[in-house]
Design a protein around this motif. Sequence first.
Motif, short mmCIF file in Angstrom:
data_model
loop_
_atom_site.label_atom_id
_atom_site.label_comp_id
_atom_site.label_asym_id
_atom_site.label_seq_id
_atom_site.Cartn_x
_atom_site.Cartn_y
_atom_site.Cartn_z
N GLY A 35 -9.22 -0.04 1.85
CA GLY A 35 -8.49 -0.86 1.91
C GLY A 35 -7.33 -0.98 2.18
N TRP A 36 -7.20 -2.52 3.18
CA TRP A 36 -6.20 -2.70 2.87
C TRP A 36 -5.46 -3.99 2.45
N PHE A 37 -3.82 -3.91 1.55
CA PHE A 37 -3.83 -4.73 0.90
C PHE A 37 -2.04 -5.65 1.78
N ARG A 38 -1.86 -6.31 1.49
CA ARG A 38 -0.69 -6.96 1.77
C ARG A 38 -0.19 -8.03 0.71
N GLU A 44 1.08 -12.26 -4.94
CA GLU A 44 0.41 -11.24 -5.59
C GLU A 44 -0.30 -10.58 -4.60
N ARG A 45 -0.97 -9.55 -4.38
CA ARG A 45 -0.93 -8.13 -3.99
C ARG A 45 -2.80 -9.31 -3.74
N GLU A 46 -3.56 -9.05 -1.97
CA GLU A 46 -4.32 -9.45 -2.21
C GLU A 46 -4.82 -8.45 -0.94
N TYR A 94 -0.36 -2.41 2.59
CA TYR A 94 -0.94 -1.55 1.64
C TYR A 94 -1.99 -0.48 1.67
N CYS A 95 -2.17 1.01 2.10
CA CYS A 95 -3.68 1.32 2.49
C CYS A 95 -4.01 1.50 0.77
N ALA A 96 -5.20 1.95 -0.08
CA ALA A 96 -5.53 1.96 -1.33
C ALA A 96 -6.93 3.34 -0.96
N ALA A 97 -7.26 3.37 -2.08
CA ALA A 97 -8.34 4.02 -1.11
C ALA A 97 -9.31 4.46 -2.87
#
Length: 125
Positions: A35-38, A44-46, A94-97
């Motif tokens: 997932g990519w977040f910003r 809030e982080r979306e 941000y990148c998340a796994a």
Amino acid sequence: QVQVVESGGGSVQPGGSLRLSCTVSGVTYDNFAIGWFRQAPGKEREGIACISFDGTPQYLDSVEGRFTISKERDKNSIHLQMNSLKPEDTAMYYCAATTSRCTDAWYSKFSYGSWGQGTQVTVSS
């Protein structure tokens, strides 16, 4: 141990493009989603995009058509191509796994267990 590293942020004028990259290690090739977040200051982080190991993408409505998430075949590298950038896209990205597919809650930060350090994107004239 899953590790996630982002790269590719920077500054760009409105209407410009940037390509972010995310490299994931410590996952099984056929069982993870990214997932990519910003997160903008004071917000809030979306979640903005998610891609499952089979390449199926999901997008936040406000970025669909401008952003494209893709996965390199046979590699644990994921890219986020961002076109037609707007000042409101300015944020830390941000990148998340997660060790599953993109679920119905793919946009929630709680759906991911491993995070990168973030890369700054600034859109300004």
